[in-house]
Design an enzyme around this catalytic site. Sequence first.
Site, short mmCIF file in Angstrom:
data_model
loop_
_atom_site.label_atom_id
_atom_site.label_comp_id
_atom_site.label_asym_id
_atom_site.label_seq_id
_atom_site.Cartn_x
_atom_site.Cartn_y
_atom_site.Cartn_z
N ALA A 69 0.87 -1.17 0.00
CA ALA A 69 0.00 0.00 0.00
C ALA A 69 0.91 1.22 0.00
CB ALA A 69 -0.87 -0.03 1.24
N GLY A 114 0.62 -4.91 0.82
CA GLY A 114 -0.50 -4.94 -0.12
C GLY A 114 -0.15 -5.60 -1.45
N GLU A 117 -0.56 -9.16 -0.87
CA GLU A 117 -2.01 -9.40 -0.77
C GLU A 117 -2.66 -9.39 -2.15
OE1 GLU A 117 -2.02 -6.25 2.30
OE2 GLU A 117 -3.43 -7.54 3.35
N GLU A 137 4.14 -5.19 7.47
CA GLU A 137 3.33 -4.12 8.10
C GLU A 137 3.71 -3.87 9.55
OE1 GLU A 137 2.11 -6.50 6.12
OE2 GLU A 137 0.71 -5.59 4.70
N1 CAA Z 1 4.63 3.15 -0.54
C1 CAA Z 1 5.04 4.31 -1.10
N2 CAA Z 1 6.25 4.44 -1.70
C2 CAA Z 1 7.06 3.39 -1.71
C3 CAA Z 1 6.69 2.15 -1.14
C4 CAA Z 1 5.41 2.05 -0.55
N3 CAA Z 1 4.95 0.90 -0.03
N4 CAA Z 1 7.72 1.28 -1.30
C5 CAA Z 1 8.69 1.97 -1.95
N5 CAA Z 1 8.30 3.23 -2.19
C6 CAA Z 1 9.05 4.29 -2.85
C7 CAA Z 1 10.12 4.85 -1.93
O1 CAA Z 1 9.58 5.84 -1.08
C8 CAA Z 1 11.10 5.43 -2.95
O2 CAA Z 1 10.61 6.66 -3.40
P1 CAA Z 1 11.63 7.94 -3.50
O3 CAA Z 1 12.65 7.51 -4.50
O4 CAA Z 1 10.74 9.03 -3.96
O5 CAA Z 1 12.20 8.10 -2.13
C9 CAA Z 1 11.01 4.45 -4.13
O6 CAA Z 1 9.77 3.77 -3.96
C10 CAA Z 1 12.13 3.43 -4.14
O7 CAA Z 1 12.15 2.79 -2.86
P2 CAA Z 1 13.49 2.66 -1.97
O8 CAA Z 1 14.40 3.80 -2.22
O9 CAA Z 1 13.06 2.40 -0.57
O10 CAA Z 1 14.11 1.36 -2.64
P3 CAA Z 1 15.06 0.28 -1.91
O11 CAA Z 1 15.60 -0.58 -3.01
O12 CAA Z 1 16.04 0.92 -1.02
O13 CAA Z 1 14.07 -0.59 -1.00
C11 CAA Z 1 12.04 -1.78 -0.50
C12 CAA Z 1 13.04 -1.35 -1.60
C13 CAA Z 1 12.72 -2.80 0.41
C14 CAA Z 1 10.87 -2.45 -1.21
C15 CAA Z 1 11.60 -0.55 0.30
O14 CAA Z 1 11.15 0.45 -0.61
C16 CAA Z 1 10.47 -0.81 1.26
O15 CAA Z 1 10.70 -1.36 2.32
N6 CAA Z 1 9.23 -0.38 0.91
C17 CAA Z 1 8.09 -0.48 1.80
C18 CAA Z 1 7.58 -1.89 1.88
C19 CAA Z 1 6.42 -1.97 2.86
O16 CAA Z 1 6.56 -1.69 4.04
N7 CAA Z 1 5.25 -2.36 2.36
C20 CAA Z 1 4.06 -2.49 3.18
C21 CAA Z 1 3.26 -1.22 3.11
S1 CAA Z 1 1.91 -1.19 4.26
C22 CAA Z 1 0.71 -2.12 3.55
O17 CAA Z 1 0.86 -2.65 2.47
C23 CAA Z 1 -0.56 -2.20 4.37
C24 CAA Z 1 -1.65 -3.01 3.82
O18 CAA Z 1 -1.62 -4.21 3.83
C25 CAA Z 1 -2.87 -2.37 3.38
#
Ligand code: CAA
Length: 263
Positions: A69, A114, A117, A137
């Site tokens: 998400a 998400g 999911e 999460e």
């Molecule tokens: N939401 C919004 N933006 C995201 C994102 C997310 N879930 N995941 C990555 N991005 C964005 C980052 O903010 C970044 O943007 P900027 O360049 O503008 O800063 C871009 O994508 C690239 O990401 P990273 O620089 O972080 O890339 P990385 O290679 O260093 O790491 C990653 C990759 C491990 C996937 C890391 O991005 C990460 O941990 N992302 C979040 C994953 C996460 O926590 N997902 C769960 C979300 S909550 C959810 O999904 C709830 C639900 O069930 C409803």
Amino acid sequence: MAIMEEECLKVSSEGLVAEIVVNRPKSLNALNADVLQSINLTIPKILKNEQIRAIIIRGEGEKAFVAGADIHSMSQLGPRAIADYVELGQRAMRCIEAARVPVIAAVNGYALGGGMELALACDIIIASKAAKFGQPEVNLGIIPGFGGTQRLIQRCGLGAARRLILSGEIISAEEASHIGLVDKLAEPADLITVAQQFAQTIAAKAPLAVRGAKDVLRASQEQSLLSGLRLEVEKFLELFGSVDREEGMNAFMQKREAKFVGK
Ligand code: CAA
């Protein structure tokens, strides 16, 4: 053939198979409200075409299927708006799960939160050997909100669901395959071809039978064993009266390929 081009979702179809590409590569295809809304609008549009017999969903770019998400937009939402957002996400996953044709997730990179999911709502998960899966999460102080707590148990059992959801651990595609999360592994360069071949395999089968099987299989997750068994018999008998059943059995006995017409 491109049948719909929106900023966040690209939709095309070729023959019997449609493809949906989540198209926010700069955000690793994170699911904001626009993507979720577009999924809800797009799937019924695709399925209006009676020719379509399978759908593939994948993420744009090399790095991610969907990284979850959208954390940036979620963090701005108050209690009412976040409830609407989670509802919207749940509806989008359900729309995929209940689609009349099988939906295949072609997972090319991160499938987190998400994103995992989204894959779980699909009938089949085909992953590149470079893909990574997880429900991280708990790192954000929340739990899965798009069905992960339920569908991960259904797919992999309570033990695996506990392990992944409680720890936020990210696992490799190989391990995901080992726990039954991934159905098929592909070399990264072959992922789309493998997904398309599998979609074509499904598309070549008797469409009413595939649809009936999908419905009855889903019912096993939503109803008791006894009502599921009743539904199986009803569907079996309904399909037994179809033109494609006669063609399928005749083709077998005449040692030839069946020609299905969807009737
Ligand atoms: N939401 C919004 N933006 C995201 C994102 C997310 N879930 N995941 C990555 N991005 C964005 C980052 O903010 C970044 O943007 P900027 O360049 O503008 O800063 C871009 O994508 C690239 O990401 P990273 O620089 O972080 O890339 P990385 O290679 O260093 O790491 C990653 C990759 C491990 C996937 C890391 O991005 C990460 O941990 N992302 C979040 C994953 C996460 O926590 N997902 C769960 C979300 S909550 C959810 O999904 C709830 C639900 O069930 C409803």
